[in-house]
Design an enzyme around this catalytic site. Structure first.
Site, PDB file in Angstrom:
ATOM      1  N   ARG A 157       1.890 -12.251  -0.231  1.00  0.00           N
ATOM      2  CA  ARG A 157       0.561 -12.481   0.351  1.00  0.00           C
ATOM      3  C   ARG A 157      -0.070 -13.778  -0.111  1.00  0.00           C
ATOM      4  O   ARG A 157       0.261 -14.310  -1.164  1.00  0.00           O
ATOM      5  CB  ARG A 157      -0.369 -11.331  -0.078  1.00  0.00           C
ATOM      6  CG  ARG A 157       0.056  -9.958   0.410  1.00  0.00           C
ATOM      7  CD  ARG A 157      -0.421  -9.709   1.794  1.00  0.00           C
ATOM      8  NE  ARG A 157       0.064  -8.463   2.364  1.00  0.00           N
ATOM      9  CZ  ARG A 157      -0.580  -7.802   3.329  1.00  0.00           C
ATOM     10  NH1 ARG A 157      -1.722  -8.245   3.803  1.00  0.00           N
ATOM     11  NH2 ARG A 157      -0.055  -6.710   3.841  1.00  0.00           N
ATOM     12  N   TYR A 209      -1.232  -3.824  -6.932  1.00  0.00           N
ATOM     13  CA  TYR A 209      -1.032  -4.505  -5.653  1.00  0.00           C
ATOM     14  C   TYR A 209      -2.356  -4.590  -4.872  1.00  0.00           C
ATOM     15  O   TYR A 209      -3.091  -3.603  -4.744  1.00  0.00           O
ATOM     16  CB  TYR A 209       0.030  -3.774  -4.804  1.00  0.00           C
ATOM     17  CG  TYR A 209       0.030  -4.296  -3.390  1.00  0.00           C
ATOM     18  CD1 TYR A 209       0.579  -5.543  -3.111  1.00  0.00           C
ATOM     19  CD2 TYR A 209      -0.599  -3.603  -2.367  1.00  0.00           C
ATOM     20  CE1 TYR A 209       0.528  -6.069  -1.832  1.00  0.00           C
ATOM     21  CE2 TYR A 209      -0.654  -4.116  -1.083  1.00  0.00           C
ATOM     22  CZ  TYR A 209      -0.094  -5.349  -0.822  1.00  0.00           C
ATOM     23  OH  TYR A 209      -0.171  -5.878   0.439  1.00  0.00           O
ATOM     24  N   HIS A 220     -10.675  -1.676  12.056  1.00  0.00           N
ATOM     25  CA  HIS A 220      -9.577  -2.533  11.606  1.00  0.00           C
ATOM     26  C   HIS A 220      -9.341  -3.603  12.673  1.00  0.00           C
ATOM     27  O   HIS A 220      -8.357  -3.562  13.407  1.00  0.00           O
ATOM     28  CB  HIS A 220      -8.339  -1.640  11.418  1.00  0.00           C
ATOM     29  CG  HIS A 220      -7.199  -2.307  10.718  1.00  0.00           C
ATOM     30  ND1 HIS A 220      -5.910  -1.841  10.812  1.00  0.00           N
ATOM     31  CD2 HIS A 220      -7.145  -3.388   9.910  1.00  0.00           C
ATOM     32  CE1 HIS A 220      -5.109  -2.608  10.089  1.00  0.00           C
ATOM     33  NE2 HIS A 220      -5.834  -3.551   9.533  1.00  0.00           N
ATOM     34  N   LYS A 261      -9.550  -2.238   2.202  1.00  0.00           N
ATOM     35  CA  LYS A 261      -9.211  -1.052   2.996  1.00  0.00           C
ATOM     36  C   LYS A 261      -9.995   0.182   2.512  1.00  0.00           C
ATOM     37  O   LYS A 261     -10.436   0.992   3.318  1.00  0.00           O
ATOM     38  CB  LYS A 261      -7.719  -0.764   2.905  1.00  0.00           C
ATOM     39  CG  LYS A 261      -6.821  -1.930   3.323  1.00  0.00           C
ATOM     40  CD  LYS A 261      -7.039  -2.325   4.748  1.00  0.00           C
ATOM     41  CE  LYS A 261      -5.958  -3.311   5.201  1.00  0.00           C
ATOM     42  NZ  LYS A 261      -6.200  -3.784   6.565  1.00  0.00           N
ATOM     43  N   CYS A 266       2.011  -7.218  14.620  1.00  0.00           N
ATOM     44  CA  CYS A 266       1.739  -7.547  16.017  1.00  0.00           C
ATOM     45  C   CYS A 266       1.034  -8.906  16.148  1.00  0.00           C
ATOM     46  O   CYS A 266       0.473  -9.221  17.194  1.00  0.00           O
ATOM     47  CB  CYS A 266       0.885  -6.470  16.672  1.00  0.00           C
ATOM     48  SG  CYS A 266       1.779  -4.943  16.970  1.00  0.00           S
ATOM     49  N   ARG A 293       0.853  -1.183   0.000  1.00  0.00           N
ATOM     50  CA  ARG A 293       0.000   0.000   0.000  1.00  0.00           C
ATOM     51  C   ARG A 293       0.895   1.242   0.000  1.00  0.00           C
ATOM     52  O   ARG A 293       1.996   1.222   0.521  1.00  0.00           O
ATOM     53  CB  ARG A 293      -0.892   0.013   1.248  1.00  0.00           C
ATOM     54  CG  ARG A 293      -1.999  -1.018   1.221  1.00  0.00           C
ATOM     55  CD  ARG A 293      -2.945  -0.864   2.401  1.00  0.00           C
ATOM     56  NE  ARG A 293      -2.313  -1.177   3.662  1.00  0.00           N
ATOM     57  CZ  ARG A 293      -1.848  -0.302   4.539  1.00  0.00           C
ATOM     58  NH1 ARG A 293      -1.982   0.990   4.316  1.00  0.00           N
ATOM     59  NH2 ARG A 293      -1.270  -0.679   5.645  1.00  0.00           N
ATOM     60  N   ASP A 322      -9.307  -9.249   9.905  1.00  0.00           N
ATOM     61  CA  ASP A 322      -8.795  -7.916   9.561  1.00  0.00           C
ATOM     62  C   ASP A 322      -9.786  -6.775   9.795  1.00  0.00           C
ATOM     63  O   ASP A 322      -9.398  -5.717  10.237  1.00  0.00           O
ATOM     64  CB  ASP A 322      -8.345  -7.904   8.088  1.00  0.00           C
ATOM     65  CG  ASP A 322      -7.466  -6.703   7.746  1.00  0.00           C
ATOM     66  OD1 ASP A 322      -6.645  -6.299   8.591  1.00  0.00           O
ATOM     67  OD2 ASP A 322      -7.604  -6.162   6.639  1.00  0.00           O
ATOM     68  N   ASN A 363      -2.345 -14.296  13.502  1.00  0.00           N
ATOM     69  CA  ASN A 363      -2.119 -15.432  14.400  1.00  0.00           C
ATOM     70  C   ASN A 363      -3.143 -15.454  15.528  1.00  0.00           C
ATOM     71  O   ASN A 363      -3.663 -16.513  15.889  1.00  0.00           O
ATOM     72  CB  ASN A 363      -0.708 -15.375  15.001  1.00  0.00           C
ATOM     73  CG  ASN A 363       0.368 -15.555  13.941  1.00  0.00           C
ATOM     74  OD1 ASN A 363       0.079 -16.012  12.831  1.00  0.00           O
ATOM     75  ND2 ASN A 363       1.589 -15.201  14.272  1.00  0.00           N
ATOM     76  N   SER A 420       0.185  -3.172  12.307  1.00  0.00           N
ATOM     77  CA  SER A 420       0.794  -4.295  11.596  1.00  0.00           C
ATOM     78  C   SER A 420       2.003  -4.821  12.375  1.00  0.00           C
ATOM     79  O   SER A 420       2.557  -4.137  13.230  1.00  0.00           O
ATOM     80  CB  SER A 420       1.182  -3.877  10.191  1.00  0.00           C
ATOM     81  OG  SER A 420       1.982  -2.733  10.261  1.00  0.00           O
TER      82      SER A 420
END
Ligand code: OXD
Ligand code: MN
Length: 586
Positions: free
Chosen positions: A371, A199, A228, A208, A252, A71, A279, A256, A250
């Site tokens: 990705r 992208y 978010h 987004k 963090c 981005r 997300d 997961n 991001s």
């Protein structure tokens, strides 16, 4: 043939076609037959590369231009009428000026190409949360990615009917010229324009651009929230499932956490964790007075490097079929690889640039922001409520960041307003892990800094105002999985063991767990967190929960500096919360 008689759609498509001059217009109906044809066409041109059908059925590889791999916040604009409504954290240009600039860039850019018309829905079609969009694009990669990330196809036009209530999106790869790359939002026109990029984060406009930037404006106007945030269901041994939504900057471990696997000690007792979203969350007051949430997306657009059978087996499993990989390593056997998947970089492979790759030369095989675009239903722990059009009731909102020393493992805000303050001061540090040196603090309120479609000060006020709309508000917490010891080692094991903290959080929401006061909010007592089989002892936990007043006094200075940016737009309530914090630290 046009798939709708909606005049607002038809007029806009013909206007954009007149501007961009495609050779033909293809309406996307969402059928597998049409998608198969498009995939075949993209494979013939090299835009998509077929992968090993036995090992990765239905999967393909795509490489974006090397100058176009992430981005671009510096070229992302919010073009509302007044600059102050975009606020100090967004790029702004007057709408007329931006439209004029874009018109020049788009003029004739689809000559020799096909324009695809993609009808899509964010959230399940027909859900009270659902919002519809139409994206025009000259990229097959975008079409096949939108088929994974959204509910796409002609049923969206059926649901839209004759209404003008849809988000317009125009995307063209144009020449992929970084100097003329723009990702622009016109909230007053419900319009998004993206040009000169291919992208994902810039061109899958449902994500987004729509579900956060435009939707945050819709939420402000209509009394709901676009955040978010991941959404997680935690099932206790009694079989009750309780839900939380969590926002992290991001790097963090958000994905997961969204797909957490309980530690063995918890699994034995019957704990389970369900992923509703990884997300984005849309949150609305429900008829029962609680706050309800859906994940408006239909797939995961996750960062590949670091995803492994150890760090996130559920994400890895989700990528085993019908997945699009972007900018990863292509192995000789037609499967894929990235750094952090395992310790065996493949021989005879092709790197993300499409060149033969020698792992011994020290270069990375996959781009660090490579990705996977994977269907959510592939995920082994996808929640049974994932498709529920009513969403799930949220009991807790969790904010987090990466802090070496300042933030404790977990704390609870005293009330909603204090919780909004806690979200507004979110920050993450870059730490030189080896030395334990404290790095640069980057403020990222609610993890929305690059995604809030209006003035962040007004956004905080909107959060505060939700207290008047939601009778049974979620409780708000902050977590920090990344505390370091004096040698710079992580003290908390993280990953699945984070469930130990989430158990306390849920306990607090249902009056089942204790806490004690601290200057920054409520902390668990050491005995309130289950440490069995964690490898963490009580003394270490005490350290993890320590609130260092001196560090917090420095933190207050950082917050004051950050808040100053917002001038008059800073809500009085947040200023008062900051004063309260200062006093508590004396
Ligand atoms: C994302 C991001 O890609 O937050 O999800 O950048
Ligand atoms: Mn994100």
């Amino acid at each position: 043939m046009a798939l709708t008689t909606n005049t607002h759609v038809l007029e806009w498509v013909s206007e954009m076609a007149a501007l961009t001059q495609p050779d033909q217009i293809v309406w996307i109906d969402g059928s597998e037959a049409q998608l198969d044809m498009l995939r075949a066409e993209a494979m013939a041109t090299g835009e998509l590369i077929r992968l090993n059908e036995e090992k990765l059925p239905g999967c393909v590889l795509h490489r974006s231009d090397p100058n176009d791999v992430a981005r671009v916040e510096s070229r992302t604009f919010i073009c509302c009428e007044k600059e102050e409504d975009a606020g100090p954290t967004n790029n702004w240009m007057a709408p007329d000026e931006m439209y004029a600039k874009l018109r020049e860039i788009y003029a004739g850019c689809m000559a020799g190409r096909t324009m695809y018309v993609i009808p899509y829905s964010m959230s399940v079609v027909g859900s009270p949360f659902a919002k519809y969009g139409v994206e025009l694009t000259d990229s097959i990669y975008v079409v096949v990615s939108m088929a994974i990330m959204t509910r796409m196809g002609k049923e969206v036009f059926a649901a839209l009917g004759d209404s003008a209530d849809f988000i317009k999106g125009l995307h063209s790869k144009a020449q992929l010229d970084p100097e003329k790359r723009y990702i622009v939002h016109f909230p007053q026109d419900n319009t998004i324009m993206s040009v000169n990029s291919g992208y994902g984060g810039n061109v899958l406009l449902g994500k987004k651009c729509f579900a956060l930037r435009i939707a945050s404006c819709l939420g402000r106007d209509e009394g709901w929230m676009a955040e978010h945030m991941l959404i997680l269901g935690i099932e206790n041994p009694q079989g009750e499932v309780r839900y939380l939504a969590a926002a992290f900057p991001s790097a963090c471990g958000k994905t997961n956490l969204a797909m957490l696997i309980p530690p063995e000690h918890y699994r034995r007792k019957g704990w389970k964790v369900w992923c509703v979203g990884d997300d984005i969350a849309w949150l609305r007051p429900g008829p029962d007075g609680r706050l309800w949430a859906v994940n408006p997306e239909n797939g995961f657009f996750g960062v590949a490097p670091g995803t492994s059978a150890k760090s996130n087996p559920n994400a890895l499993a989700a990528t085993m079929k019908n997945t699009i990989f972007t900018n990863v390593v292509l192995k000789a056997d037609g499967t894929v690889w990235w750094e952090g998947m395992d310790k065996n970089p493949p021989e005879g492979a092709i790197n993300w640039l499409g060149e033969p790759w020698d792992p011994a030369d020290g270069s990375k095989g996959a781009h660090p922001n490579s990705r996977f675009t994977a269907p959510a239903i592939n995920c082994p722990c996808i929640s049974p409520e994932f498709e529920n059009p009513q969403g799930v009731p949220i009991s807790a909102i969790v904010f987090g960041g990466r802090r070496a020393k300042t933030a404790p493992l977990v704390y609870q805000s005293r009330n909603w307003a204090h919780g909004v303050f806690v979200g507004s001061i979110m920050a993450s540090e870059t730490t030189a892990a080896a030395t334990g040196a404290v790095g640069v603090v980057r403020r990222d309120p609610m993890a929305m800094l690059p995604f809030c479609g209006y003035n962040m000060g007004d956004y905080w006020q909107h959060w505060l105002d939700m207290a008047g709309r939601v009778e049974k508000l979620p409780k708000i917490f902050n977590v920090n999985w990344f505390r370091l010891d004096e040698e710079g080692n992580f003290i908390w094991p993280g990953f699945g063991d984070n469930l130990r903290v989430l158990e306390w959080i849920m306990g607090r929401c249902f009056d089942e767990a204790e806490a004690e006061e601290s200057p920054i909010g409520y902390l668990p007592k050491v005995e309130d967190i289950d440490l069995e089989e964690s490898g963490v002892d009580a003394q270490t936990l005490r350290e993890l929960l320590n609130v260092d007043r001196e560090l917090w006094k420095q933190e207050v200075e950082g917050i004051e500096e950050f808040y100053a940016m917002f001038g008059e737009k800073l809500p009085e309530t947040l200023r008062a919360e900051l004063e309260k914090l200062k006093k508590n630290l004396e």
